[in-house]
Design an enzyme around this catalytic site. Sequence first.
Site, PDB file in Angstrom:
ATOM      1  NE  ARG A   1      -2.574  -1.825   3.115  1.00 46.86           N
ATOM      2  CZ  ARG A   1      -2.991  -1.896   4.374  1.00 46.86           C
ATOM      3  NH1 ARG A   1      -3.896  -1.060   4.828  1.00 46.86           N
ATOM      4  NH2 ARG A   1      -2.483  -2.794   5.194  1.00 46.86           N
TER       5      ARG A   1
ATOM      6  CE  LYS B   1       5.223  -1.788   5.795  1.00 51.01           C
ATOM      7  NZ  LYS B   1       3.853  -2.283   6.111  1.00 51.01           N
TER       8      LYS B   1
ATOM      9  CD  GLN C   1       9.599 -14.186   5.466  1.00 52.05           C
ATOM     10  OE1 GLN C   1       9.523 -12.960   5.559  1.00 52.05           O
ATOM     11  NE2 GLN C   1       8.620 -14.975   5.849  1.00 52.05           N
TER      12      GLN C   1
ATOM     13  N   GLY D   1       4.419 -15.350   5.651  1.00 57.61           N
ATOM     14  CA  GLY D   1       3.698 -15.018   6.881  1.00 57.61           C
ATOM     15  C   GLY D   1       4.639 -14.683   8.028  1.00 57.61           C
TER      16      GLY D   1
ATOM     17  CE1 TYR E   1       5.280  -8.263  14.635  1.00 54.98           C
ATOM     18  CE2 TYR E   1       3.662  -7.405  13.094  1.00 54.98           C
ATOM     19  CZ  TYR E   1       4.084  -8.399  13.954  1.00 54.98           C
ATOM     20  OH  TYR E   1       3.318  -9.502  14.127  1.00 54.98           O
TER      21      TYR E   1
ATOM     22  CG  ASP F   1       5.301  -2.526   9.577  1.00 56.38           C
ATOM     23  OD1 ASP F   1       5.446  -3.052  10.700  1.00 56.38           O
ATOM     24  OD2 ASP F   1       4.496  -2.957   8.728  1.00 56.38           O
TER      25      ASP F   1
ATOM     26  CG  ASN G   1      31.931  47.009   5.952  1.00 61.18           C
ATOM     27  OD1 ASN G   1      30.985  46.259   6.182  1.00 61.18           O
ATOM     28  ND2 ASN G   1      31.807  48.129   5.255  1.00 61.18           N
TER      29      ASN G   1
ATOM     30  NE  ARG H   1      36.962  53.112  -9.618  1.00 62.93           N
ATOM     31  CZ  ARG H   1      36.830  53.206  -8.304  1.00 62.93           C
ATOM     32  NH1 ARG H   1      36.663  52.121  -7.587  1.00 62.93           N
ATOM     33  NH2 ARG H   1      36.861  54.379  -7.713  1.00 62.93           N
TER      34      ARG H   1
END
Length: 453
Positions: A16, A23, A74, A79, A101, A103, A375, A438
């Site tokens: 889901r 998950k 597994q 199950g 678990y 989750d 600065n 400059r």
Amino acid sequence: MSNLTIVILAAGQGTRMKSRLPKVLHPLAGRPLLAHVIDTARSLKPAKIIIVYGHGGEQVPETLASDDLTWVEQTEQLGTGHAVEQAMAEIDDESNLLILYGDVPFTQTNTLAEMVRLGSEGFGLLTVHLSDPTGYGRIVRNSHGEVLRIVEEKDASEAERGITEINSGIMCTSAKLMRDWLGRLENNNAQKEFYLTDTIAMAVATGVPVNTAHPAMEQEVIGINSRSQLAELERYYQLQLAEQLMASGVTIIDPSRLDIRGDVQIATDVTIDINVILQGNVRIEAGASIGPNCVIIDSSIGEGAELLPNCVIENSSVGAGCQLGPFARLRPGAMLSDNAKVGNFVEIKNSSIGRGSKVNHLSYIGDTSMGEGVNIGAGTITANYDGANKHRTVIEDKVSTGANSVMVAPVTIETGATIGAGSVITKTAPEGQLTLTRAKQVTIEGWQRPVKK
Ligand code: UD1
Ligand code: CA
């Protein structure tokens, strides 16, 4: 040595979630669901933690690998009972076996400690009454209130579905007994699965006392099956963290608009405005204020520092009394000494900014060592990259740079030097003098704009 072994089931697909990511790797508060469960498991100081993984393959063990974890695959998800059975080869008969678990991320240590106690005396089950028990296995008790068995929703009768006490899935019992019961499981049920929950009736038949514990908060047993549930638990989790911070003396303007994704230490009288994200290791000293929309990752913020809105700070340290933003960006390695100021649209990377120095507007400062009382004029850039290598810029104490000047590294601006606006500095700017590069301003006599022919 503890005789506790913890098995965490994490092989399921999580259909889901509709995700390519397994998950248990989806994040809650910035960390995989399974990482939360592992943390809680560790807090019980077990002899061994075994994780049963499967769906998503090696991605899960690769993401969370650690010396203290044993991984068991597994290959087919037949199950929950079958899943625990996969781990049994790794488990000593003398151990007390706690099953968690991957989750169910929010179970608290106290709750599990109670489960461990019940398990050492027989069989402990963590259950809770839910106003909507849909989807969960139900706890069937006899007229004396003793647990008889668990029935899965899909196998339950109408009457059994009316039971509101549900199985969290978390249980604890003797490994030796569990081994025997698992060997006798059958899958003649609605889902054709080997149900771990069928071991409860076996325990009852064996005369093992089955006792239940209940969590202080319902959310402790909420399993994540969908992104919607994940979002709901995330909010709950965040609210808990916000409550703890407020109780410790932090002002949070709106607790529902703060996100903490890591380990934070926040001192008293810190104020946190809305939509703030604190991620990784974050330390904020007393009296600091964090403006709206700030993101702070793996960084420290000094006493009384003020972050105006929209600052993004990563792997940096901000001294006491500093003022940042709005819209300041500190990239990794920015070290601001006390009372420094970094203003709007300024980016600082891998640089130290001395005490009281100011970089107020529209600048990039990278790979720079800057002294005190400097600065920096608007739009000053340290050009640290020659296309192949990075070089450092040294800006000594009390330097002042004119607007739009560029320091081409490697270069040093000596103490008290002033740089004229619009200069491109490629050589040392000597101490205490004005340096500018400059061209002189000229006015062309008699010049006229072209006209269209
Ligand atoms: C299970 C319980 C149910 C309980 C619910 C709580 C069983 C038969 N039912 O139901 O009583 O109310 O949890 O959330 O135990 N897993 C594996 N391998 C498998 C199957 C599952 O590792 O072959 C893992 C999943 O990754 C998950 C956990 O076991 O972390 C639970 O599996 P899930 O399929 O969600 O069980 P539920 O049907 O919800
Ligand atoms: Ca589930």
